[in-house]
Design a protein around this motif. Sequence first.
Motif, short mmCIF file in Angstrom:
data_model
loop_
_atom_site.label_atom_id
_atom_site.label_comp_id
_atom_site.label_asym_id
_atom_site.label_seq_id
_atom_site.Cartn_x
_atom_site.Cartn_y
_atom_site.Cartn_z
N ASP A 609 0.85 -1.19 0.00
CA ASP A 609 0.00 0.00 0.00
C ASP A 609 0.89 1.24 0.00
N SER A 610 0.45 2.27 -0.70
CA SER A 610 1.26 3.49 -0.83
C SER A 610 1.48 4.19 0.51
N SER A 611 0.61 3.92 1.49
CA SER A 611 0.72 4.58 2.80
C SER A 611 1.60 3.81 3.78
N TYR A 612 2.14 2.67 3.36
CA TYR A 612 2.91 1.82 4.27
C TYR A 612 4.17 2.52 4.78
N GLN A 613 4.35 2.51 6.10
CA GLN A 613 5.55 3.06 6.73
C GLN A 613 6.31 1.90 7.38
N PRO A 614 7.49 1.55 6.87
CA PRO A 614 8.24 0.41 7.41
C PRO A 614 8.56 0.57 8.89
N ARG A 615 8.24 -0.44 9.66
CA ARG A 615 8.55 -0.51 11.09
C ARG A 615 8.33 -1.97 11.51
N ALA A 616 8.91 -2.36 12.64
CA ALA A 616 8.72 -3.71 13.15
C ALA A 616 8.51 -3.65 14.65
N LEU A 617 7.63 -4.51 15.15
CA LEU A 617 7.33 -4.59 16.58
C LEU A 617 7.91 -5.90 17.11
N ILE A 618 8.80 -5.80 18.09
CA ILE A 618 9.59 -6.93 18.57
C ILE A 618 9.55 -6.92 20.09
N ALA A 619 9.37 -8.08 20.72
CA ALA A 619 9.24 -8.07 22.18
C ALA A 619 9.78 -9.34 22.82
N THR A 620 10.17 -9.20 24.08
CA THR A 620 10.35 -10.34 24.97
C THR A 620 9.12 -10.35 25.86
N TYR A 621 9.20 -10.98 27.02
CA TYR A 621 8.04 -10.98 27.90
C TYR A 621 7.82 -9.62 28.56
#
Length: 687
Positions: A609-621
């Motif tokens: 999608d043209s509105s996509y902003q690259p980012r990633a959500l990463i977690a431990t507990y």
Amino acid sequence: MRKLLAPFIKISSFYIIVGLILRIVLLFSPVTDSNFSFIDYLKIFSVGILNDFGVSIIIFAFFWIHLIFITDSKFKSPLKYIILCLFLILIGYLFLFKTVFDDYGSAVPKIIKTFVLIKASSYIILLLIPKIRQTWRYCIYFFIFFLYIFLINFNVISEFLFWNEFGVRYNFIAVDYLIYTNEVIGNILESYPIIPMFSALIVISVLITIFYLKKSKNYFEDLPNFKTKLINSIVYIILFIGAIFLLKVNEKYENSDNAFVNELQANGLVRFCNAYSDSSLNYDKFYAKLPLQKAFSLINKIYQNQWSAKNNTKIIKDTLPELRKNVILVTIESMSAGFLKEFGNTQNLTPNLDKLAKEGLFFTDMYATGNRTVRGLESVTLCIPPSPGESLIKRNNNDHMFSTGYLFKRRGYTVQYFYGGYGYFDNMNTFFEGNGYNIIDRSSFKKDEITFANIWGVCDEDMFMKAIHVFDENSKHKSPFFGHIMTVSNHRPFTYPSGKIDISNTSKSREGGVKYTDYAIGRFIEEAKKRPWFPKTVFVFVADHCASSAGKEDIPLDKYKIPAIIYSPGFIKPEKFSKLVSQIDLMPTLFGKLHFSYSSRFYGQDVFDSSYQPRALIATYQKLGYLKDNKLIVLSPNQKIEQYNVIEGTQMKKSKSIDTSIADEAIANYQTCFYFLENNKLRVENK
């Protein structure tokens, strides 16, 4: 005084010594891939020894209770008959009636009954045969001391194996292992030479016990009086309370930028207790927040939404007709990106995935949301940021969620979840059934459908062949199908059928597990190509998480990078997508390829999608990460915010400053998602 103090000094000193040895061993373990300063070493050993001393005081409580109740006065009339009657009444209650202990599961009442029978039998023997009281007490004393030594040694070995697997002290995973004892004990039996190990452990523990108690045979000749016991008990209670306070204070010193330092100075049993009591964390209580209206404003800017406290739906309208293709989603156990040739691997472990990557849409910069299977399943099913604490799959009130299965089912798809093990593990059956999936797990297999299995389930080949047959039946109906398959073979003990790959099935190596799973995927595609439904089907392959999550940083990026492929010859053109992608974006991207129009509650986005902003959500507990523009924001309890700058590839360096705009985006994602969860905004009406 000395009599009551002597066993404590022996147990405590032994616990501290083995704790010191364990820290040294873990420090030089290949998993501990880090450099340490002099201050780091000082913290690891000084704080570590204090932690172990505190724990040694607390665990001695059971031994202490046993010692202070040793007395001859209870055998005097009429007290001896009163105690005997109480034992008989208690035995009758436990064996003839439903008790309060039955509510805690089958193991707990058995343990209680056994304990009471032993205590009652011991009391009767001491009552009827006074001459053997001293000898009998010494035997019980010897056995309890041996049990302490054995359990301490057993814990050391367990911590060592756990560290080699996960690079941390006990955490939520260890709690899960305690709950799912059948799978875990089976895994241990299949992974390690358990009989020789236990035999050696018992022999060593007996020898240590003899060494400590060789001069204690006359321990029960002169029993302490009531006054001595009372004074000693007051002192012990003060020490017990002080130990709890010490351990709480020491937790504040787990503040190093090097995660290994924090883990090594910690005590595994303390970590286990903390994990057991904190299976979920309240975001609003523990983490940094923004004014709710500002958080929604940021979310709307990132995702082009119109969300608010009352509304969390986004209308996605495609201009092209919807494609009603079959979809098969395969989440692959522990398939790190580093196993594929594309990411530099030279061992040829994944020839089939490498081939599929060239023939499909290949995501080269995707990150898993967590380091457990349930996190991966959560991310591709619910497409939301990971929540602090346990995965939603493990929690209550997780049915009728807005999910990928829900979207397919609304379109008339047959929706199924396939798992080679028993689906009660990790609460998978409850979660997927509660969200409209039909479950096909190990209990659905006939005997002739299983060619090989270990404690985790049937081998991946058998699972894929079972799925093929189910898909054959599905295709006889007019409606399309969505099948979600979870593999199991790339998991310790890494056992698989012989003669399939060029790595021996007796090696029990990670490389063998990876290559066999890849082999099974290759066979699955070959069999699927023979089916009439193949041209109308889209295959999605993605790792649930990486093979390891240990690293110097709390969230080491290289331990979260995973491969993902969308494969459908004639429909999905071969392409490498090199922008940053989160695991939660995979299924919304697929829906975009299928031109689905729907009201979305996903945080995951169509990356085309043209509105996509690259980012990633990463977690431990407990640590919540947000990766954007080569900056990783990490949110921690106590409203702590940290930033790491990505220097080269996945290498990181801690930043002295915080990019507040990215930090606010991180907070907005996790805070608003928590708000929607708490207010049931991610659920759909019961149908």
